[in-house]
Design a protein around this motif. Structure first.
Motif, PDB file in Angstrom:
ATOM      1  N   GLU A  86       1.072  -1.017   0.498  1.00  0.00           N
ATOM      2  CA  GLU A  86       0.444  -0.427  -0.208  1.00  0.00           C
ATOM      3  C   GLU A  86       0.956   1.141   0.043  1.00  0.00           C
ATOM      4  O   GLU A  86       0.529   2.259  -0.378  1.00  0.00           O
ATOM      5  CB  GLU A  86      -0.803   0.109   0.766  1.00  0.00           C
ATOM      6  CG  GLU A  86      -0.524   0.155   2.356  1.00  0.00           C
ATOM      7  CD  GLU A  86       0.153  -1.184   3.165  1.00  0.00           C
ATOM      8  OE1 GLU A  86       0.811  -1.016   4.305  1.00  0.00           O
ATOM      9  OE2 GLU A  86      -0.247  -2.666   2.614  1.00  0.00           O
ATOM     10  N   GLU A 106      -6.974  -6.603  -0.689  1.00  0.00           N
ATOM     11  CA  GLU A 106      -8.143  -7.788   0.123  1.00  0.00           C
ATOM     12  C   GLU A 106      -8.787  -8.681   0.113  1.00  0.00           C
ATOM     13  O   GLU A 106      -9.290 -10.122   0.807  1.00  0.00           O
ATOM     14  CB  GLU A 106      -9.210  -6.190   0.791  1.00  0.00           C
ATOM     15  CG  GLU A 106      -9.354  -4.648   1.312  1.00  0.00           C
ATOM     16  CD  GLU A 106      -8.716  -4.551   2.754  1.00  0.00           C
ATOM     17  OE1 GLU A 106      -8.443  -5.865   3.197  1.00  0.00           O
ATOM     18  OE2 GLU A 106      -7.170  -4.972   2.323  1.00  0.00           O
ATOM     19  N   HIS A 130      -0.354  -0.528  -6.000  1.00  0.00           N
ATOM     20  CA  HIS A 130      -1.082  -0.865  -5.011  1.00  0.00           C
ATOM     21  C   HIS A 130      -2.151  -1.127  -5.724  1.00  0.00           C
ATOM     22  O   HIS A 130      -2.502  -0.443  -6.005  1.00  0.00           O
ATOM     23  CB  HIS A 130      -1.197  -0.160  -3.968  1.00  0.00           C
ATOM     24  CG  HIS A 130      -2.457  -0.619  -2.638  1.00  0.00           C
ATOM     25  ND1 HIS A 130      -2.637  -2.313  -2.351  1.00  0.00           N
ATOM     26  CD2 HIS A 130      -3.466  -0.013  -1.957  1.00  0.00           C
ATOM     27  CE1 HIS A 130      -3.084  -1.683  -1.360  1.00  0.00           C
ATOM     28  NE2 HIS A 130      -3.571  -1.466  -1.349  1.00  0.00           N
ATOM     29  N   ASP A 131      -3.305  -2.306  -5.863  1.00  0.00           N
ATOM     30  CA  ASP A 131      -4.667  -2.579  -5.586  1.00  0.00           C
ATOM     31  C   ASP A 131      -5.075  -2.893  -4.292  1.00  0.00           C
ATOM     32  O   ASP A 131      -5.006  -3.918  -3.979  1.00  0.00           O
ATOM     33  CB  ASP A 131      -4.694  -3.661  -6.989  1.00  0.00           C
ATOM     34  CG  ASP A 131      -5.455  -3.282  -7.267  1.00  0.00           C
ATOM     35  OD1 ASP A 131      -7.129  -3.935  -6.984  1.00  0.00           O
ATOM     36  OD2 ASP A 131      -6.756  -3.112  -8.455  1.00  0.00           O
ATOM     37  N   ARG A 132      -5.731  -1.832  -3.946  1.00  0.00           N
ATOM     38  CA  ARG A 132      -7.222  -2.178  -2.585  1.00  0.00           C
ATOM     39  C   ARG A 132      -7.490  -2.960  -3.096  1.00  0.00           C
ATOM     40  O   ARG A 132      -7.596  -4.570  -2.081  1.00  0.00           O
ATOM     41  CB  ARG A 132      -7.957  -0.961  -2.732  1.00  0.00           C
ATOM     42  CG  ARG A 132      -8.311  -1.145  -0.993  1.00  0.00           C
ATOM     43  CD  ARG A 132      -8.927   0.315  -0.177  1.00  0.00           C
ATOM     44  NE  ARG A 132      -9.390   0.106   0.519  1.00  0.00           N
ATOM     45  CZ  ARG A 132     -10.082   0.660   1.239  1.00  0.00           C
ATOM     46  NH1 ARG A 132     -10.062   2.182   0.937  1.00  0.00           N
ATOM     47  NH2 ARG A 132     -10.793   0.601   2.691  1.00  0.00           N
TER      48      ARG A 132
END
Length: 223
Positions: free
Chosen positions: A197, A208, A202-204
């Motif tokens: 992050e 997740e 970053h790919d949220r």
């Protein structure tokens, strides 16, 4: 949340790492392996996150205190290329697992980028591990073949990755299947290092989803 601690390698030499404790007795453990940037704050944050989830998490310092700024890929490459991966696995990583097993009933390994390759080596070479999780990193087959994996394995890979390419992941998965290994391989429409992050890659949503899958996998295999 955590702290830097000393621990002993199997050969008796000293080592250090970042330890985050779950705050409960007999918590299962996770050895967390850094990216090629060293033991960055982001990796310490992963340890803290595992601790909040109920795991004692220890990240051994593979670069002996050296941390590389994210923009300096040349320096990161030099550190990675100077690392003896097999010695790091057999000594630093195994030493971290042995340290956690003093109070943990079972221990897994989770690694990112460079650490993903080390996690694979750990799944093949370190008898203390009960499970392994690999994020977008694979070692050469000359040192770790799919048939060498000795524990349940979960892999997370990016569809837009020019280091661990989709073709390499497909070949690796076919090798695991041919060898009858217990493995879950997931692919994400993201780029390499999508879990970090602190970086623009970053790919949220992917991160997740991967974290939730990681939690379920650990719950199943180490508690």
């Amino acid at each position: 949340m955590g702290t830097r601690i000393p621990f002993e390698r199997p050969d008796g030499k000293p080592a250090e790492g970042y330890l985050a404790k779950a705050g409960k007795a007999n918590a299962p453990g996770v050895v967390v392996i850094q990216e090629w940037w060293g033991l960055q704050d982001q990796i310490k944050g992963i340890c803290d996150r595992f601790a909040l989830a109920g795991y004692d998490a220890l990240a051994p310092d593979l670069f002996n205190g050296k941390v590389i700024p994210y923009h300096d890929t040349d320096a990161a490459g030099r550190e990675m290329n100077s690392l003896n991966f097999l010695e790091a696995t057999d000594q630093l990583v195994r030493g971290a697992a042995q340290f956690l097993l003093r109070s943990s009933p079972k221990v897994a390994i989770a690694g990112f980028c460079l650490g993903g390759a080390v996690a694979m080596l750990g799944a093949c070479r370190v008898p203390e591990f009960s499970a392994a999780i690999c994020f977008y990193g694979l070692p050469p087959e000359s040192v770790a073949k799919p048939s060498d994996v000795k524990v349940p394995l979960q892999g997370h890979f990016a569809n837009s990755d020019d280091w661990v390419t989709p073709a390499a992941v497909n070949a690796f998965e076919k090798g695991l299947q041919a060898a009858g290994k217990s493995a879950e391989i997931f692919r994400y429409d993201a780029g390499h290092a999508f879990m970090n992050e602190q970086r623009s890659v970053h790919d949220r949503a992917s991160a997740e989803l991967a974290w939730n899958r990681t939690r379920a996998f650990l719950e199943k295999h180490i508690g």
